[in-house]
Design a protein around this motif. Structure first.
Motif, PDB file in Angstrom:
ATOM      1  N   GLU A 192       0.856  -1.180   0.000  1.00 60.01           N
ATOM      2  CA  GLU A 192       0.000   0.000   0.000  1.00 60.01           C
ATOM      3  C   GLU A 192       0.891   1.227   0.000  1.00 60.01           C
ATOM      4  N   ILE A 193       0.467   2.239  -0.714  1.00 63.48           N
ATOM      5  CA  ILE A 193       1.285   3.444  -0.869  1.00 63.48           C
ATOM      6  C   ILE A 193       1.481   4.150   0.472  1.00 63.48           C
ATOM      7  N   ILE A 194       2.703   4.587   0.691  1.00 61.00           N
ATOM      8  CA  ILE A 194       3.049   5.418   1.844  1.00 61.00           C
ATOM      9  C   ILE A 194       3.473   6.781   1.322  1.00 61.00           C
ATOM     10  N   SER A 195       2.829   7.817   1.793  1.00 67.25           N
ATOM     11  CA  SER A 195       3.231   9.182   1.455  1.00 67.25           C
ATOM     12  C   SER A 195       3.862   9.837   2.676  1.00 67.25           C
ATOM     13  N   ILE A 196       4.809  10.725   2.443  1.00 67.81           N
ATOM     14  CA  ILE A 196       5.410  11.475   3.551  1.00 67.81           C
ATOM     15  C   ILE A 196       4.633  12.762   3.813  1.00 67.81           C
ATOM     16  N   LEU A 197       3.574  13.011   3.013  1.00 64.98           N
ATOM     17  CA  LEU A 197       2.819  14.259   3.103  1.00 64.98           C
ATOM     18  C   LEU A 197       1.380  13.977   3.516  1.00 64.98           C
ATOM     19  N   ASP A 198       0.763  14.930   4.208  1.00 62.93           N
ATOM     20  CA  ASP A 198      -0.662  14.823   4.507  1.00 62.93           C
ATOM     21  C   ASP A 198      -1.476  15.358   3.335  1.00 62.93           C
ATOM     22  N   GLU A 199      -2.788  15.410   3.483  1.00 64.15           N
ATOM     23  CA  GLU A 199      -3.655  15.816   2.373  1.00 64.15           C
ATOM     24  C   GLU A 199      -3.454  17.272   1.967  1.00 64.15           C
ATOM     25  N   ARG A 200      -2.831  18.070   2.833  1.00 64.63           N
ATOM     26  CA  ARG A 200      -2.553  19.470   2.497  1.00 64.63           C
ATOM     27  C   ARG A 200      -1.162  19.659   1.902  1.00 64.63           C
ATOM     28  N   GLY A 201      -0.408  18.548   1.771  1.00 59.34           N
ATOM     29  CA  GLY A 201       0.940  18.640   1.225  1.00 59.34           C
ATOM     30  C   GLY A 201       1.993  18.984   2.254  1.00 59.34           C
ATOM     31  N   THR A 202       1.653  18.828   3.538  1.00 63.29           N
ATOM     32  CA  THR A 202       2.576  19.134   4.632  1.00 63.29           C
ATOM     33  C   THR A 202       3.289  17.866   5.072  1.00 63.29           C
TER      34      THR A 202
END
Length: 313
Positions: free
Chosen positions: A152-162
């Motif tokens: 599953e994809i892991i992003s280092i950013l939240d939905e606001r791009g922070t």
């Protein structure tokens, strides 16, 4: 110069027995920050001990054992009493922040680094760039030999791009341990956000892995990262590996010219079952760079000095 008997493969490594004293001399002191020995869910053609012994045949100073699935730091520690301590080439490990270690897990990072690890790779197999690239392209990644659930994809950013708080926690650990941060397989946008946050956190050693593969960074982008103090890694398996998968060497030469020798390192990214050994690739790369007119002093920086300065405190 000959390779160790195992895991030497006459077909994949046939040129290892061809004398090239000029290239061999430039490998003394080499440092490979990106090898893939076993154990691994992916099929590998060499163990950590095999990799170290082979590197020692040409005088490598150090290698880094990387797994996409687990920290190899404890594997390395366990092998010290099984012969690894007798090998003159130093072996280091680290941790890749994919699902199998709990993702963006500061506890796992802290353990790996405080047990002697030196590198932290942000998501590779679990990055959005990797997952999406794998859906549309032949990435060359093997099929695991054990059954694993899809990443599953892991992003280092939240939905606001922070940048997420747990990422900043991890960066604080890396900075405190003076370890090496690499952006793994994050795409350009996430890599830039991570680099900016890492510099803000006081991280001194930052690497962007293989900008031409999955990451999707242009020469201009890589040069901009270099001006931020980031080191750009190029994987020589892409240029000197199996003929059917090789990229144009001029691409690598252009990146080196525009980013600068001082901000560039060459790593093997090898150890997979059907690929040449890391040392085989290094010999080919050195010969290829010599034939392309790259100065010996620059080649030494690219294959050893720069990586050594990053890895070794």
């Amino acid at each position: 110069m000959t390779a160790v008997d195992y895991p030497f493969n006459p077909e994949a490594d046939e040129d290892r027995k061809v004398p090239d004293p000029e290239a061999d001399a430039l490998l003394a002191g080499a440092v490979d920050l990106h090898q893939h020995p076993g154990p691994s869910p992916f099929p590998r053609r060499m163990s950590i001990l095999d990799a170290a012994r082979d590197a020692a045949t040409v005088g490598f100073r150090a290698i880094v054992a990387k797994s996409h699935h687990h920290s190899m730091v404890t594997d390395i520690l366990a092998l010290r009493t099984a012969g690894l301590a007798d090998v003159p080439t130093e072996v280091y490990g680290g941790i890749a922040l994919n699902r199998t270690v709990g993702g963006l897990n500061p506890y796992a990072v802290e353990l790996a680094l405080r047990m002697g690890g030196r590198m932290v790779w942000f998501p590779t197999l679990s990055s959005a760039a990797h997952v999406r690239h794998h859906e549309h392209h032949d990435t060359g990644f093997p099929t695991p030999e054990v059954e694993l659930r899809p990443n599953e994809i892991i992003s280092i950013l939240d939905e606001r791009g922070t940048v997420l708080p747990e990422v900043r926690d991890i960066l604080s650990v890396i900075a405190a341990e003076d370890a090496v941060l690499t952006c793994g397989h994050l795409g350009v946008e996430e890599s830039q956000a991570l680099i900016d946050a890492a510099l803000e956190a006081g991280v001194q050693r930052i690497v962007v892995n293989h900008p031409c593969f999955v990451v999707g960074a242009s020469v201009d982008q890589a040069a901009a990262w270099g001006r931020q103090g980031v080191t750009i890694e190029h994987c020589i398996i892409m240029y000197f590996g199996r003929p059917e998968r090789r990229r144009d060497l001029n691409e690598l030469l252009t990146f080196i010219k525009e980013v600068g020798v001082g901000q560039t390192i060459l790593s093997s990214d090898s150890g997979q079952k059907n690929n040449p050994l890391p040392v085989t690739l290094y010999r080919r790369a050195v010969r290829g760079l010599l034939d392309a007119g790259v100065a010996e002093v620059d080649i030494r920086q690219l294959v050893g000095t720069n990586a050594g300065n990053l890895l070794l405190p």
